[in-house]
Design a protein around this motif. Structure first.
Motif, PDB file in Angstrom:
ATOM      1  N   ARG A 220       1.962   8.882  -5.959  1.00  0.00           N
ATOM      2  CA  ARG A 220       1.844   9.936  -6.858  1.00  0.00           C
ATOM      3  C   ARG A 220       1.893  11.122  -6.039  1.00  0.00           C
ATOM      4  O   ARG A 220       1.347  11.108  -4.972  1.00  0.00           O
ATOM      5  N   PRO A 221       2.283  12.276  -6.601  1.00  0.00           N
ATOM      6  CA  PRO A 221       2.226  13.620  -5.703  1.00  0.00           C
ATOM      7  C   PRO A 221       0.513  13.637  -5.279  1.00  0.00           C
ATOM      8  O   PRO A 221      -0.168  13.369  -6.090  1.00  0.00           O
ATOM      9  N   ALA A 222       0.262  14.145  -4.137  1.00  0.00           N
ATOM     10  CA  ALA A 222      -1.094  14.148  -3.508  1.00  0.00           C
ATOM     11  C   ALA A 222      -2.108  14.927  -4.744  1.00  0.00           C
ATOM     12  O   ALA A 222      -3.201  14.326  -4.582  1.00  0.00           O
ATOM     13  N   HIS A 223      -1.877  15.841  -5.128  1.00  0.00           N
ATOM     14  CA  HIS A 223      -2.796  16.538  -6.016  1.00  0.00           C
ATOM     15  C   HIS A 223      -2.981  15.917  -7.289  1.00  0.00           C
ATOM     16  O   HIS A 223      -3.824  16.135  -8.208  1.00  0.00           O
ATOM     17  N   GLN A 224      -2.157  14.709  -7.592  1.00  0.00           N
ATOM     18  CA  GLN A 224      -2.608  14.057  -8.892  1.00  0.00           C
ATOM     19  C   GLN A 224      -2.777  12.470  -8.538  1.00  0.00           C
ATOM     20  O   GLN A 224      -2.871  11.803  -9.421  1.00  0.00           O
ATOM     21  N   ALA A 225      -3.184  12.190  -7.470  1.00  0.00           N
ATOM     22  CA  ALA A 225      -3.453  10.836  -7.044  1.00  0.00           C
ATOM     23  C   ALA A 225      -5.025  10.466  -6.979  1.00  0.00           C
ATOM     24  O   ALA A 225      -5.293   9.332  -6.898  1.00  0.00           O
ATOM     25  N   ALA A 226      -5.731  11.332  -7.017  1.00  0.00           N
ATOM     26  CA  ALA A 226      -7.269  10.998  -6.946  1.00  0.00           C
ATOM     27  C   ALA A 226      -7.854  10.304  -7.861  1.00  0.00           C
ATOM     28  O   ALA A 226      -8.630   9.056  -7.524  1.00  0.00           O
ATOM     29  N   GLY A 227      -7.449  10.369  -9.070  1.00  0.00           N
ATOM     30  CA  GLY A 227      -7.832   9.417 -10.268  1.00  0.00           C
ATOM     31  C   GLY A 227      -7.675   8.221 -10.297  1.00  0.00           C
ATOM     32  O   GLY A 227      -8.550   7.021 -10.430  1.00  0.00           O
ATOM     33  N   PHE A 228      -6.317   8.054  -9.791  1.00  0.00           N
ATOM     34  CA  PHE A 228      -5.632   6.745  -9.891  1.00  0.00           C
ATOM     35  C   PHE A 228      -6.148   5.788  -8.743  1.00  0.00           C
ATOM     36  O   PHE A 228      -6.690   4.596  -8.679  1.00  0.00           O
ATOM     37  N   ARG A 229      -6.442   6.671  -7.460  1.00  0.00           N
ATOM     38  CA  ARG A 229      -6.920   5.803  -6.104  1.00  0.00           C
ATOM     39  C   ARG A 229      -8.162   5.573  -6.608  1.00  0.00           C
ATOM     40  O   ARG A 229      -8.698   4.299  -6.149  1.00  0.00           O
ATOM     41  N   GLN A 230      -9.066   6.064  -7.340  1.00  0.00           N
ATOM     42  CA  GLN A 230     -10.234   5.699  -7.521  1.00  0.00           C
ATOM     43  C   GLN A 230     -10.599   4.765  -8.461  1.00  0.00           C
ATOM     44  O   GLN A 230     -11.376   3.596  -8.287  1.00  0.00           O
ATOM     45  N   ALA A 231      -9.659   4.449  -9.261  1.00  0.00           N
ATOM     46  CA  ALA A 231      -9.745   3.298 -10.305  1.00  0.00           C
ATOM     47  C   ALA A 231      -9.390   2.163  -9.640  1.00  0.00           C
ATOM     48  O   ALA A 231     -10.001   0.953  -9.679  1.00  0.00           O
TER      49      ALA A 231
ATOM     50  N   GLN B 129      -9.864   1.455  -6.231  1.00  0.00           N
ATOM     51  CA  GLN B 129     -10.781   1.287  -5.164  1.00  0.00           C
ATOM     52  C   GLN B 129     -11.824   0.500  -6.074  1.00  0.00           C
ATOM     53  O   GLN B 129     -12.544  -0.333  -5.553  1.00  0.00           O
ATOM     54  N   GLN B 130     -12.332   1.004  -7.253  1.00  0.00           N
ATOM     55  CA  GLN B 130     -13.475   0.467  -8.014  1.00  0.00           C
ATOM     56  C   GLN B 130     -12.904  -1.029  -8.364  1.00  0.00           C
ATOM     57  O   GLN B 130     -13.756  -1.786  -8.700  1.00  0.00           O
ATOM     58  N   ALA B 131     -11.707  -1.298  -8.694  1.00  0.00           N
ATOM     59  CA  ALA B 131     -11.253  -2.525  -8.848  1.00  0.00           C
ATOM     60  C   ALA B 131     -11.118  -3.434  -7.612  1.00  0.00           C
ATOM     61  O   ALA B 131     -10.575  -4.552  -8.063  1.00  0.00           O
ATOM     62  N   GLY B 132     -11.404  -2.980  -6.669  1.00  0.00           N
ATOM     63  CA  GLY B 132     -11.447  -3.726  -5.287  1.00  0.00           C
ATOM     64  C   GLY B 132     -10.125  -3.823  -4.614  1.00  0.00           C
ATOM     65  O   GLY B 132     -10.291  -4.382  -3.396  1.00  0.00           O
ATOM     66  N   ALA B 133      -9.269  -2.645  -4.945  1.00  0.00           N
ATOM     67  CA  ALA B 133      -8.008  -2.813  -3.895  1.00  0.00           C
ATOM     68  C   ALA B 133      -8.245  -1.642  -2.864  1.00  0.00           C
ATOM     69  O   ALA B 133      -8.957  -0.882  -2.807  1.00  0.00           O
TER      70      ALA B 133
ATOM     71  N   MET C 151     -18.980 -11.899  -8.758  1.00  0.00           N
ATOM     72  CA  MET C 151     -17.743 -12.042  -9.374  1.00  0.00           C
ATOM     73  C   MET C 151     -16.615 -11.247  -8.589  1.00  0.00           C
ATOM     74  O   MET C 151     -16.841  -9.873  -8.752  1.00  0.00           O
ATOM     75  N   PRO C 152     -15.549 -11.570  -8.239  1.00  0.00           N
ATOM     76  CA  PRO C 152     -14.592 -10.767  -7.509  1.00  0.00           C
ATOM     77  C   PRO C 152     -13.867  -9.719  -8.589  1.00  0.00           C
ATOM     78  O   PRO C 152     -13.854  -9.995  -9.926  1.00  0.00           O
ATOM     79  N   LYS C 153     -13.629  -8.710  -7.917  1.00  0.00           N
ATOM     80  CA  LYS C 153     -13.090  -7.411  -8.974  1.00  0.00           C
ATOM     81  C   LYS C 153     -11.600  -7.879  -9.029  1.00  0.00           C
ATOM     82  O   LYS C 153     -10.833  -8.461  -8.390  1.00  0.00           O
ATOM     83  N   ALA C 154     -11.106  -6.980 -10.067  1.00  0.00           N
ATOM     84  CA  ALA C 154      -9.783  -7.702 -10.527  1.00  0.00           C
ATOM     85  C   ALA C 154      -8.564  -7.626  -9.728  1.00  0.00           C
ATOM     86  O   ALA C 154      -7.546  -8.240  -9.423  1.00  0.00           O
ATOM     87  N   LEU C 155      -8.836  -6.512  -8.706  1.00  0.00           N
ATOM     88  CA  LEU C 155      -7.862  -6.150  -7.655  1.00  0.00           C
ATOM     89  C   LEU C 155      -8.295  -6.574  -6.132  1.00  0.00           C
ATOM     90  O   LEU C 155      -7.699  -6.000  -5.421  1.00  0.00           O
ATOM     91  N   GLN C 156      -9.329  -7.238  -6.110  1.00  0.00           N
ATOM     92  CA  GLN C 156     -10.186  -7.564  -4.831  1.00  0.00           C
ATOM     93  C   GLN C 156      -9.163  -8.189  -3.678  1.00  0.00           C
ATOM     94  O   GLN C 156      -8.316  -9.146  -3.933  1.00  0.00           O
ATOM     95  N   GLY C 157      -9.092  -7.390  -2.736  1.00  0.00           N
ATOM     96  CA  GLY C 157      -8.177  -7.727  -1.451  1.00  0.00           C
ATOM     97  C   GLY C 157      -6.626  -7.387  -1.525  1.00  0.00           C
ATOM     98  O   GLY C 157      -5.909  -7.640  -0.603  1.00  0.00           O
ATOM     99  N   LEU C 158      -6.233  -6.725  -2.566  1.00  0.00           N
ATOM    100  CA  LEU C 158      -4.963  -6.549  -2.782  1.00  0.00           C
ATOM    101  C   LEU C 158      -4.568  -4.954  -2.021  1.00  0.00           C
ATOM    102  O   LEU C 158      -5.289  -4.207  -2.213  1.00  0.00           O
ATOM    103  N   HIS C 159      -3.483  -4.875  -1.404  1.00  0.00           N
ATOM    104  CA  HIS C 159      -2.970  -3.706  -0.667  1.00  0.00           C
ATOM    105  C   HIS C 159      -2.225  -3.019  -1.509  1.00  0.00           C
ATOM    106  O   HIS C 159      -1.038  -3.549  -1.572  1.00  0.00           O
ATOM    107  N   ILE C 160      -2.178  -2.028  -2.132  1.00  0.00           N
ATOM    108  CA  ILE C 160      -1.600  -1.178  -2.978  1.00  0.00           C
ATOM    109  C   ILE C 160      -1.254   0.320  -2.552  1.00  0.00           C
ATOM    110  O   ILE C 160      -2.241   0.980  -2.163  1.00  0.00           O
TER     111      ILE C 160
END
Length: 259
Positions: free
Chosen positions: A14-25, A27-31, A1-10
């Protein structure tokens, strides 16, 4: 099953020191994620006023932290005796993320909006309506809106600012965004502050093409900033600029985008 954000470029701004969690989420959704920090958080160039103000901490009964950055830059400036004083004060946090940051350092926020993350949400709290006799210290970034302090004063409080960090436009090259846009590798830009959005226009020298790229913003105020700046493309609004709210808004947008 494709992930929710598969293939999207996003793009994540966020400021660099606050971006890691959002980036990981994302990527896990396929972006495919492009990190583009549009605001840099750094210490003040001149910090001389910080210890002078904190030396008067015991004259205050309330401390309000504007943001998680205010917590992260403000608390290390306190010596052990001042931290003890702070524990005895009423603490306010503008939003749950700020309250969480305080909690991680062992402090409990007494005044926190149940919903929302703005000064307006904080000022709607019952505890902030009648403040005669209160002496309030606001931990914040340099500059910013005056609404909070002005309203607290109108309600009877004596208010002092303590600037503990600054926000600056980062020295980065954002021109590769145009290439990504032309190659259809820039589907949406996530915006978590109005200042960041305006910095993007400054870095790119305000071209027309960027104003057609879809945006996801974290508040109505950011939407108003985008429209005032001339953005004419699709703009979606998340419930707040936190990681989870932004992720859910992107998933809903993706379902419509890919339909």
């Amino acid at each position: 099953m494709p992930k929710a954000l598969q293939g999207l470029h996003i793009a994540v701004t966020r400021p660099a020191h606050q971006a890691a969690g959002f980036r990981q989420a994302l990527q896990q959704a396929g972006a495919e994620v492009l990190l583009l920090p549009l605001v840099e958080i750094r210490p003040l160039d001149n910090q001389a006023a910080i210890p002078l103000t904190l030396a008067q901490l015991s004259r205050h009964d309330t401390a309000i932290f504007i943001s998680a950055n205010a917590v992260e830059y403000g608390l290390p400036a306190l010596n052990p005796a001042q931290q003890t004083v702070l524990h005895q004060m009423t603490l306010g946090a503008i939003g749950k993320q700020t309250a969480k940051a305080l909690q991680q350092h062992g402090f409990t926020a007494n005044w926190v909006p149940a919903q929302g993350f703005t000064s307006e949400d904080f000022l709607a709290l019952p505890q902030t309506q009648h403040l005669a006799g209160r002496h309030i210290l606001i931990f914040r970034g340099q500059g910013g809106r005056e609404l909070l302090a002005d309203t607290l004063r109108e309600r009877g409080a004596q208010v002092t600012y303590l600037d503990v960090y600054q926000r600056v436009c980062p020295q980065i090259d954002a021109n590769h965004l145009k290439y990504l846009h032309e190659q259809r590798q820039l589907d949406i830009i996530t915006i978590t502050s109005s200042e960041g959005l305006l910095n993007l226009l400054t870095l790119l020298e305000n071209p027309d093409w960027i104003k057609t790229v879809p945006l996801l913003v974290g508040s109505q105020r950011m939407l108003a900033t985008a429209r005032s700046a001339g953005f004419i493309g699709t703009i979606r609004i998340a419930d707040n600029p936190g990681d989870e709210a932004m992720l859910q808004a992107l998933i809903h947008w993706a379902q419509e985008f890919q339909a």
